[in-house]
Design an enzyme around this catalytic site. Sequence first.
Site, mmCIF file in Angstrom:
data_model
loop_
_atom_site.group_PDB
_atom_site.id
_atom_site.type_symbol
_atom_site.label_atom_id
_atom_site.label_comp_id
_atom_site.label_asym_id
_atom_site.label_seq_id
_atom_site.Cartn_x
_atom_site.Cartn_y
_atom_site.Cartn_z
ATOM 1 N N THR A 117 0.856 -1.196 0.000
ATOM 2 C CA THR A 117 0.000 0.000 0.000
ATOM 3 C C THR A 117 0.891 1.246 0.000
ATOM 4 O O THR A 117 2.111 1.144 -0.089
ATOM 5 C CB THR A 117 -0.910 0.056 1.250
ATOM 6 O OG1 THR A 117 -0.106 0.392 2.390
ATOM 7 C CG2 THR A 117 -1.594 -1.275 1.511
ATOM 8 N N HIS A 145 1.113 3.239 2.540
ATOM 9 C CA HIS A 145 1.381 3.551 3.937
ATOM 10 C C HIS A 145 2.795 4.118 4.136
ATOM 11 O O HIS A 145 2.979 5.133 4.815
ATOM 12 C CB HIS A 145 1.229 2.260 4.740
ATOM 13 C CG HIS A 145 1.257 2.439 6.214
ATOM 14 N ND1 HIS A 145 0.248 3.063 6.908
ATOM 15 C CD2 HIS A 145 2.170 2.066 7.141
ATOM 16 C CE1 HIS A 145 0.537 3.067 8.204
ATOM 17 N NE2 HIS A 145 1.702 2.469 8.358
#
Lengths: 174, 174, 174, 174, 174
Positions: free
Chosen positions: D98, D100
Amino acid sequence: METFEKGVAPPAENFDGSSLRILIVHTRWNYRIVEALVRGAEETMISKYHVQPENITLHSVAGSYELPFTAQRLISASTNTLKFDAVICIGVLIKGSTMHFEYIAEAVSHGIMRVGLDSGVPVVFGVLTCLDDEQALERAGLGDRPGKHNHGIDWGHCAVELACKNRRWKDGII
Amino acid sequence: METFEKGVAPPAENFDGSSLRILIVHTRWNYRIVEALVRGAEETMISKYHVQPENITLHSVAGSYELPFTAQRLISASTNTLKFDAVICIGVLIKGSTMHFEYIAEAVSHGIMRVGLDSGVPVVFGVLTCLDDEQALERAGLGDRPGKHNHGIDWGHCAVELACKNRRWKDGII
Amino acid sequence: METFEKGVAPPAENFDGSSLRILIVHTRWNYRIVEALVRGAEETMISKYHVQPENITLHSVAGSYELPFTAQRLISASTNTLKFDAVICIGVLIKGSTMHFEYIAEAVSHGIMRVGLDSGVPVVFGVLTCLDDEQALERAGLGDRPGKHNHGIDWGHCAVELACKNRRWKDGII
Amino acid sequence: METFEKGVAPPAENFDGSSLRILIVHTRWNYRIVEALVRGAEETMISKYHVQPENITLHSVAGSYELPFTAQRLISASTNTLKFDAVICIGVLIKGSTMHFEYIAEAVSHGIMRVGLDSGVPVVFGVLTCLDDEQALERAGLGDRPGKHNHGIDWGHCAVELACKNRRWKDGII
Amino acid sequence: METFEKGVAPPAENFDGSSLRILIVHTRWNYRIVEALVRGAEETMISKYHVQPENITLHSVAGSYELPFTAQRLISASTNTLKFDAVICIGVLIKGSTMHFEYIAEAVSHGIMRVGLDSGVPVVFGVLTCLDDEQALERAGLGDRPGKHNHGIDWGHCAVELACKNRRWKDGII
């Protein structure tokens, strides 16, 4: 690939917007799109929450970079008369051949965040950041696109909800 | 692909700029382009809004990174004499082989936003962020390019509009 | 493709740097490059503007991330003795295999901007953000590269100009 | 391609760390790497600068996003007892599938910068931002990699240098 | 390629959460995912740390951009009644075809950091920034994915730890 239901559920509570004062600051760039978004926000606030049309102030600026400053100054000015309960900043940025899009979008998304946090007045981020014209038309609910949705409607819901809650929060009611 | 009319509509109102004091801070880097942009802004403010030429202060800095600081200091200095009603920061960044372009552009776009929000004086973002020389020439209205448009003209309009409105906002008039 | 003259024109005015106090904060990382840049800035300030060598304070830090903090603390400390008129932060970041380069470069370019805006003292951004060693050598004026240019020279010009102007601005002279 | 010597030269001065109080805030995520980095920083401060082991406070948090807040609160808390002279924030971020990694890394690198500039206490950025595990192991000095180097060592040097200098700066000694 | 153990070790200390007041602000966008994350955080705080269910306040907003403002206002409001010891902001952003994802994610990750640093109340960043729906489902612990893990659990641990520590820090206990 597994997926899940998209979109945003309405708030559980029915908000009464009849005494709210709302400011919409919008750009004049890409006005066909902006106009539809503004109308979507207005109609939602009036028809769903009984916001009084005369309590919605519209204010236009040239481009999106002017949105944070104008929102901040009008919030500040409104303390002398009747304070705005929420602001919606509406603009449409579309990727062009220079890097203008990227730097404006970033500065404006941070700037609108700052104005809300500095002022204590909710400021809704109503800026579309699209890669082409089609994306903008679709997100303004224009034409016959199957997935079309006027995002101004969401911003109208969001502004009323935050405005009503923020009145309580000021009184220490959570 | 469907599209829509681009460009920015003028404000609905005729602004009288005859008593405004405007500061233009511009770079000396890429000066041929910058000069055209500055001239576009000046001529627009003078011819369309009756800004007095002697009330436009020009101030040059070396590069774009110096724009936010210089704008901030001159706004502060002007409170001792006659305060500027608006500032236009003009520069031209062009992508080179290092990452200088990206980090300068980002810091400057945030910095100019901060100076406006901190000072309460409108600061127009007049920095082109171009990927090559052609893009810069076109956006300064130079040469015979079909799509050429001098962006300085837009910044002149923008500065007068925000300057006039900001005077009212200070008096609590929305 | 049409192009235009690059580089930066000197200020129209001759500045007298003989009473200025200048701080150079520089990294010890990539020291061969940094040393050349520092020397370029120093020699420019001394030979072109008569800055007194004893009024140039050199201060080293390990890496570029330490530049904003050190500049801020030394500006603050100098108010107890004789205040610095300008600061030049010099460092060289070169892209490596991790993302260290990107996050340091971004935080530092914003941090140096903040220190200038917070303190009212001009802080020149003298950090090269290069993708390889060759780019750094060229921008420090080292070797026999045809396009070589020591950017420290530009930073020296920039620091003196902003320092001299900032003194006037403090007195409300624009 | 021509290159130049990399790495960072030690400060010219021998610093005496025997009276310093140092805070290390480190994550528990990616703990094998973090542990090596913390040990590298500690051993350097103790063996090279005579920092007293009992004057090094270790404090753990879950992930890197908590580093700025925790550093800020502990700096603030330490004014009631004995103030920390420097803080080292240690974490290891590794690119996952992701986004993140990107958003955490950016917010944390700006957040740590802010805490240093707001507090006047030096806060060393000891966060690795790696694209894979190998990069993290190498930068923690683990295994048999030829280019391995424990970056915690550099952060230990950096913290002592800034701590000692900052004491002088507070007294107006430059 | 060599690797190392991932995941985060629990704090060495057993925290008693029985007197804590925790606020969870969560979005209604992507609610199936958000609901699972909220439940993961709640159950962890109640079952592992004896946080009283009646001391966990849930508050919903439409989208992630509203998280920082709402957290800030509720922290402020809670000083009139009983102050929140920690806040968890929970949202799920999923990459779409426009650049909305990127600008929202960046503004929100900085905004939540700011609210924590400004207020002195720990605000846990519980926003997933996923490139597709599968990534979101996996990180909410939904379905039968082998690597599934409900990140809300981690945020619950994190909130209790920071809340308990922050009480001590306010008393100058490190």
